[in-house]
Design a protein around this motif. Structure first.
Motif, PDB file in Angstrom:
ATOM      1  N   THR A 181       0.614  -1.243  -0.062  1.00  0.00           N
ATOM      2  CA  THR A 181       0.004   0.057   0.184  1.00  0.00           C
ATOM      3  C   THR A 181       0.977   1.366  -0.004  1.00  0.00           C
ATOM      4  O   THR A 181       2.197   1.095   0.158  1.00  0.00           O
ATOM      5  N   ASP A 182       0.388   2.380  -0.133  1.00  0.00           N
ATOM      6  CA  ASP A 182       1.063   3.470  -0.200  1.00  0.00           C
ATOM      7  C   ASP A 182       1.887   3.990   1.217  1.00  0.00           C
ATOM      8  O   ASP A 182       2.733   4.580   1.274  1.00  0.00           O
TER       9      ASP A 182
ATOM     10  N   SER B  14      -3.034   3.243  -8.617  1.00  0.00           N
ATOM     11  CA  SER B  14      -3.023   2.008  -7.944  1.00  0.00           C
ATOM     12  C   SER B  14      -3.419   0.888  -9.178  1.00  0.00           C
ATOM     13  O   SER B  14      -3.019  -0.317  -8.786  1.00  0.00           O
TER      14      SER B  14
ATOM     15  N   ASP C  68      -0.121  -1.100  -9.105  1.00  0.00           N
ATOM     16  CA  ASP C  68      -0.400  -1.945  -7.992  1.00  0.00           C
ATOM     17  C   ASP C  68       0.651  -1.643  -6.831  1.00  0.00           C
ATOM     18  O   ASP C  68       1.631  -2.339  -6.422  1.00  0.00           O
ATOM     19  N   GLY C  69       0.386  -0.433  -6.463  1.00  0.00           N
ATOM     20  CA  GLY C  69       1.248  -0.005  -5.300  1.00  0.00           C
ATOM     21  C   GLY C  69       2.386   0.281  -5.463  1.00  0.00           C
ATOM     22  O   GLY C  69       3.296   0.824  -4.238  1.00  0.00           O
TER      23      GLY C  69
END
Length: 248
Positions: free
Chosen positions: A2-3, A114, A118-119
């Motif tokens: 995740t971010d 995203s 994909d992150g």
């Protein structure tokens, strides 16, 4: 990923006491003008003091300007500005409309990116004046492993008092970094077809709900002193071109 995740690279050949190295990420940092933390006197005074002390905004000599600002303007202006902010304040979220809108923009960009990466890309926002400060968000992104940052001032037209001062603050934030990320900034997009089309679409939607379609559309932009134009600031010309393209 995740971010907010921080992943570390394996360093099998490094000694045991080697500092951990974060997995590289790319950062996208949206920057807006700023907002007071609240509409009370001291919140407004802090915000206005930071804003009106910026030499990009007011370029008079500090020896002349600061006594006027500190002793007169910042004594009275926070009351009137605070009342104006209170009239439009987002009471539910306890924040200004600019903060609400910028958060929504950031989340929309984050969601879209995203899907594609994909992150691997971290998307955040900062304010030139007020919070979250540019410096704090740059630090957050560096701590998360961002080795490249795309800095995006949210101003279609370039002006020294908007885009340039946002860039200034971003570069000042990089000075404090031991390991500086590679950085680039987004160019003004005042004449991009997708921007012009977005404006036109927004206007047509407003026309659809109007009882009577207006005969004249007035485009209003923030003013700057004429001498800024004569010194080479392109803001006036870029506003003119945006209006012309919108009309066409």
């Amino acid at each position: 990923m995740t971010d907010q995740d921080t992943t570390y690279l394996p360093l099998s050949a490094a000694p045991a006491d080697h500092p951990k190295v974060k997995a590289p990420k790319i950062g996208v940092l949206l920057s807006n003008l700023g907002t007071p933390d609240n509409y009370d006197y001291w919140s407004m005074r802090r915000y206005l003091g930071e804003f009106l002390s910026d030499r990009r905004v007011i370029d008079y000599s500090p020896w002349l300007w600061q006594p006027l600002l500190q002793l007169i303007i910042l004594t009275k202006r926070p009351f009137s500005s605070g009342a104006a902010y209170k009239s439009i304040w987002n009471m539910e979220a306890n924040e200004s409309p600019l903060a609400t809108i910028t958060k929504a923009q950031t989340e929309a960009v984050r969601t879209e990116i995203s899907k594609r990466y994909d992150g691997g890309v971290m998307v955040e926002y900062c304010m030139r004046y007020g919070n979250p400060s540019t410096q704090s968000v740059v630090q957050k992104m560096v701590d998360a492993g961002c080795q490249k940052i795309l800095f995006f001032p949210l101003y279609p037209q370039f002006a020294g008092a908007t885009s340039a001062t946002a860039n200034d603050e971003f570069f000042r934030s990089l000075i404090k970094q031991t390991w500086q990320p590679a950085a680039r900034t987004v160019s003004p997009y005042f004449d991009r077809p997708d921007y012009i089309n977005a404006l036109a679409t927004s206007i047509e939607k407003a026309y659809e709900t109007a009882e009577l379609r207006p005969e004249v559309l007035v485009c209003s932009y923030h003013g700057v002193p004429k001498r800024y134009l004569m010194q080479g600031d392109p803001y006036h010309c870029q506003c003119q071109k945006t209006t012309r393209l919108l009309k066409e």
